[in-house]
Design a protein around this motif. Structure first.
Motif, PDB file in Angstrom:
ATOM      1  N   ARG A 196      38.679 -29.591  17.335  1.00  0.00           N
ATOM      2  CA  ARG A 196      38.731 -30.801  18.152  1.00  0.00           C
ATOM      3  C   ARG A 196      38.175 -30.404  19.467  1.00  0.00           C
ATOM      4  NH1 ARG A 196      44.380 -32.778  19.834  1.00  0.00           N
ATOM      5  NH2 ARG A 196      44.961 -32.399  17.730  1.00  0.00           N
ATOM      6  N   MET A 197      38.048 -31.285  20.471  1.00  0.00           N
ATOM      7  CA  MET A 197      37.159 -31.146  21.569  1.00  0.00           C
ATOM      8  C   MET A 197      37.499 -32.098  22.599  1.00  0.00           C
ATOM      9  SD  MET A 197      32.927 -30.977  21.851  1.00  0.00           S
ATOM     10  CE  MET A 197      32.539 -32.736  21.168  1.00  0.00           C
ATOM     11  N   ALA A 198      38.003 -31.197  23.710  1.00  0.00           N
ATOM     12  CA  ALA A 198      38.128 -32.006  25.014  1.00  0.00           C
ATOM     13  C   ALA A 198      37.246 -31.629  26.083  1.00  0.00           C
ATOM     14  CB  ALA A 198      39.731 -32.034  25.316  1.00  0.00           C
ATOM     15  N   LEU A 199      36.243 -32.421  26.554  1.00  0.00           N
ATOM     16  CA  LEU A 199      35.274 -32.055  27.652  1.00  0.00           C
ATOM     17  C   LEU A 199      35.911 -32.528  29.003  1.00  0.00           C
ATOM     18  CD1 LEU A 199      32.065 -33.323  25.780  1.00  0.00           C
ATOM     19  CD2 LEU A 199      33.358 -30.988  25.718  1.00  0.00           C
ATOM     20  N   SER A 200      35.681 -31.369  29.870  1.00  0.00           N
ATOM     21  CA  SER A 200      35.894 -31.869  31.222  1.00  0.00           C
ATOM     22  C   SER A 200      35.470 -30.506  32.233  1.00  0.00           C
ATOM     23  CB  SER A 200      37.463 -31.766  31.592  1.00  0.00           C
ATOM     24  OG  SER A 200      38.022 -31.513  32.748  1.00  0.00           O
ATOM     25  N   PRO A 201      35.313 -30.712  33.634  1.00  0.00           N
ATOM     26  CA  PRO A 201      34.966 -29.527  34.272  1.00  0.00           C
ATOM     27  C   PRO A 201      36.347 -28.776  34.355  1.00  0.00           C
ATOM     28  CG  PRO A 201      34.160 -31.667  35.447  1.00  0.00           C
ATOM     29  CD  PRO A 201      34.732 -31.892  34.089  1.00  0.00           C
ATOM     30  N   VAL A 202      35.993 -27.513  34.485  1.00  0.00           N
ATOM     31  CA  VAL A 202      37.185 -26.578  34.603  1.00  0.00           C
ATOM     32  C   VAL A 202      38.132 -27.396  35.805  1.00  0.00           C
ATOM     33  CG1 VAL A 202      37.900 -24.471  35.358  1.00  0.00           C
ATOM     34  CG2 VAL A 202      36.073 -24.469  33.885  1.00  0.00           C
ATOM     35  N   THR A 218      29.986 -22.699  18.116  1.00  0.00           N
ATOM     36  CA  THR A 218      29.117 -23.857  18.833  1.00  0.00           C
ATOM     37  C   THR A 218      27.943 -23.126  19.474  1.00  0.00           C
ATOM     38  OG1 THR A 218      28.899 -25.855  20.345  1.00  0.00           O
ATOM     39  CG2 THR A 218      30.510 -24.006  20.924  1.00  0.00           C
ATOM     40  N   SER A 219      26.894 -23.857  19.588  1.00  0.00           N
ATOM     41  CA  SER A 219      25.721 -23.259  20.366  1.00  0.00           C
ATOM     42  C   SER A 219      25.920 -23.256  21.761  1.00  0.00           C
ATOM     43  CB  SER A 219      24.442 -23.827  19.936  1.00  0.00           C
ATOM     44  OG  SER A 219      23.909 -23.432  18.537  1.00  0.00           O
ATOM     45  N   VAL A 220      26.986 -24.035  22.027  1.00  0.00           N
ATOM     46  CA  VAL A 220      27.091 -24.044  23.621  1.00  0.00           C
ATOM     47  C   VAL A 220      27.814 -22.852  24.272  1.00  0.00           C
ATOM     48  CG1 VAL A 220      28.430 -25.542  25.409  1.00  0.00           C
ATOM     49  CG2 VAL A 220      27.573 -26.525  23.386  1.00  0.00           C
ATOM     50  N   VAL A 221      28.125 -21.955  23.006  1.00  0.00           N
ATOM     51  CA  VAL A 221      28.557 -20.519  23.946  1.00  0.00           C
ATOM     52  C   VAL A 221      27.325 -19.911  24.508  1.00  0.00           C
ATOM     53  CG1 VAL A 221      29.271 -18.229  23.093  1.00  0.00           C
ATOM     54  CG2 VAL A 221      30.450 -20.199  21.988  1.00  0.00           C
ATOM     55  N   GLY A 222      26.204 -20.188  23.975  1.00  0.00           N
ATOM     56  CA  GLY A 222      25.188 -19.597  24.434  1.00  0.00           C
ATOM     57  C   GLY A 222      24.377 -20.465  25.536  1.00  0.00           C
ATOM     58  N   LEU A 223      24.484 -21.941  25.233  1.00  0.00           N
ATOM     59  CA  LEU A 223      23.767 -22.888  26.317  1.00  0.00           C
ATOM     60  C   LEU A 223      24.433 -23.114  27.468  1.00  0.00           C
ATOM     61  CD1 LEU A 223      22.717 -25.299  23.574  1.00  0.00           C
ATOM     62  CD2 LEU A 223      21.409 -23.815  24.577  1.00  0.00           C
ATOM     63  N   ARG A 224      25.941 -23.027  27.438  1.00  0.00           N
ATOM     64  CA  ARG A 224      26.862 -23.287  28.600  1.00  0.00           C
ATOM     65  C   ARG A 224      26.586 -24.252  29.195  1.00  0.00           C
ATOM     66  NH1 ARG A 224      25.030 -17.789  28.432  1.00  0.00           N
ATOM     67  NH2 ARG A 224      26.433 -16.426  27.849  1.00  0.00           N
ATOM     68  N   PHE A 225      26.562 -25.461  28.617  1.00  0.00           N
ATOM     69  CA  PHE A 225      26.731 -27.038  29.128  1.00  0.00           C
ATOM     70  C   PHE A 225      27.953 -26.902  30.085  1.00  0.00           C
ATOM     71  CE2 PHE A 225      24.262 -28.507  25.166  1.00  0.00           C
ATOM     72  CZ  PHE A 225      23.292 -28.005  25.752  1.00  0.00           C
ATOM     73  N   PRO A 226      27.572 -27.434  31.252  1.00  0.00           N
ATOM     74  CA  PRO A 226      28.935 -27.862  32.124  1.00  0.00           C
ATOM     75  C   PRO A 226      29.765 -28.852  31.320  1.00  0.00           C
ATOM     76  CG  PRO A 226      26.656 -27.997  33.641  1.00  0.00           C
ATOM     77  CD  PRO A 226      26.419 -28.135  31.909  1.00  0.00           C
ATOM     78  N   GLY A 227      31.085 -28.770  31.635  1.00  0.00           N
ATOM     79  CA  GLY A 227      32.237 -29.558  30.748  1.00  0.00           C
ATOM     80  C   GLY A 227      32.348 -29.044  29.769  1.00  0.00           C
ATOM     81  N   TYR A 228      31.904 -28.166  29.002  1.00  0.00           N
ATOM     82  CA  TYR A 228      32.420 -27.550  27.771  1.00  0.00           C
ATOM     83  C   TYR A 228      32.961 -26.294  27.965  1.00  0.00           C
ATOM     84  CZ  TYR A 228      29.281 -30.764  25.171  1.00  0.00           C
ATOM     85  OH  TYR A 228      28.686 -31.825  24.515  1.00  0.00           O
ATOM     86  N   ALA A 229      33.616 -25.761  29.163  1.00  0.00           N
ATOM     87  CA  ALA A 229      34.199 -24.381  29.376  1.00  0.00           C
ATOM     88  C   ALA A 229      35.217 -24.124  28.395  1.00  0.00           C
ATOM     89  CB  ALA A 229      34.582 -24.112  30.735  1.00  0.00           C
ATOM     90  N   ALA A 230      36.230 -25.031  28.381  1.00  0.00           N
ATOM     91  CA  ALA A 230      37.390 -24.811  27.346  1.00  0.00           C
ATOM     92  C   ALA A 230      37.045 -24.660  25.969  1.00  0.00           C
ATOM     93  CB  ALA A 230      38.496 -25.883  27.501  1.00  0.00           C
ATOM     94  N   TYR A 231      36.126 -25.718  25.526  1.00  0.00           N
ATOM     95  CA  TYR A 231      35.727 -25.677  24.217  1.00  0.00           C
ATOM     96  C   TYR A 231      34.615 -24.503  23.785  1.00  0.00           C
ATOM     97  CZ  TYR A 231      33.312 -27.602  19.856  1.00  0.00           C
ATOM     98  OH  TYR A 231      33.084 -27.720  18.617  1.00  0.00           O
ATOM     99  N   ALA A 232      33.773 -24.193  24.664  1.00  0.00           N
ATOM    100  CA  ALA A 232      33.066 -23.048  24.348  1.00  0.00           C
ATOM    101  C   ALA A 232      33.846 -21.807  24.426  1.00  0.00           C
ATOM    102  CB  ALA A 232      31.936 -23.004  25.357  1.00  0.00           C
ATOM    103  N   ALA A 233      34.593 -21.628  25.407  1.00  0.00           N
ATOM    104  CA  ALA A 233      35.454 -20.399  25.372  1.00  0.00           C
ATOM    105  C   ALA A 233      36.350 -20.099  24.238  1.00  0.00           C
ATOM    106  CB  ALA A 233      36.480 -20.385  26.769  1.00  0.00           C
ATOM    107  N   GLY A 234      36.918 -21.245  23.715  1.00  0.00           N
ATOM    108  CA  GLY A 234      37.426 -21.031  22.501  1.00  0.00           C
ATOM    109  C   GLY A 234      36.760 -20.578  21.131  1.00  0.00           C
ATOM    110  N   LYS A 235      35.537 -21.199  21.212  1.00  0.00           N
ATOM    111  CA  LYS A 235      34.673 -20.969  20.051  1.00  0.00           C
ATOM    112  C   LYS A 235      34.119 -19.538  20.416  1.00  0.00           C
ATOM    113  CE  LYS A 235      34.649 -24.675  17.656  1.00  0.00           C
ATOM    114  NZ  LYS A 235      35.201 -24.718  16.233  1.00  0.00           N
TER     115      LYS A 235
END
Length: 244
Positions: A92-98, A139-156
């Motif tokens: 699951r994915m919930a996007l938000s700034p930290v 997720t490739s966002v682990v490397g790309l570090r898109f804003p809003g994806y902090a929680a999702y990428a950290a879990g991945k």
């Protein structure tokens, strides 16, 4: 002796998981299609696999519930005789700034994406037969570090580390463990909440200039699951069309 390989695919009713289940089923695997709530969609996947001459069953299992996951693996062993490949596609994915993230969303996301990945990996490590494969999803966002994806990428990122350690813990078992890290992929999970301008911008990022498809990712998983991919172990494959 039965040479049929058996795959357990969580999150198998939708998106990438659905494509994985159908791809593996089309390649001759017997497939357990794990799902949480979309029973009708899971039944459609089973029908698609059986229509192509394969065997499949759908099993309801919350990946964060260790008893439900154990029961799903029990079903694989009971119906098909064992487990060779485990693919954890549930997420699951919930996007938000930290600064703005609702911690209830954080907890729900981590329950599925981190605890669920660990529960699936734990059961897989106990049951996958020699020659088998375990595939998790990052997720490739682990490397790309898109804003809003902090929680999702950290879990991945946690899933990537767990997978790499698991590969080393499986020494001597002849079982591989790898993570696949898709880039922007045209699934309901990815498209939800995005306007067309955002989708178009993300589609232009890869040198191939398109979004990935669930089938693109499923073919990568199928390679890792196959004997041809068995020398790949303890890796994260960034299947993203060339985004750096």
């Amino acid at each position: 002796m039965n040479s049929e390989r058996v795959a357990v695919v969580s999150g198998g009713s939708r998106g990438i998981g659905r494509a994985v289940a159908q791809t593996l089923g089309g390649q001759g695997y017997a497939v357990v299609v794990g799902y949480t709530s979309a029973a009708d969609a899971a039944a459609e996947v089973v029908d698609a696999v059986t229509a192509s001459g394969g065997r499949a069953v759908a099993v309801r299992a919350d990946v964060a519930d260790e008893q439900a996951v154990a029961a799903m693996f029990d079903a694989a062993e009971r119906e098909f005789g064992g487990v060779d490949v485990v693919v954890n596609s549930a997420g699951r994915m919930a996007l938000s700034p930290v600064a703005d993230l609702d911690l209830a969303d954080l907890d729900a996301q981590y329950r599925t994406n981190v605890r669920g990945a660990f529960v699936m990996a734990r059961e897989a490590a106990r049951r996958v037969r020699p020659g088998g494969a375990i595939v998790t999803f990052s997720t490739s966002v682990v490397g790309l570090r898109f804003p809003g994806y902090a929680a999702y990428a950290a879990g991945k990122a946690a899933v990537e580390t767990m997978t790499q350690i698991l590969a080393r813990e499986l020494r001597g078992r002849d079982v591989t463990a790898n993570a696949v890290a898709p880039g922007p992929t045209a699934t309901d999970l990815f498209l939800d909440g995005k306007d067309q301008d955002t989708i178009d911008r993300l589609a232009k990022q890869p040198p191939l200039e398109r979004l990935g498809t669930p089938e693109d990712i499923a073919e990568v998983v199928a390679f890792l699951a196959s004997p041809a991919g068995h020398w790949v172990n303890g890796q994260t494959l960034r299947a993203n069309g060339g985004i750096i």
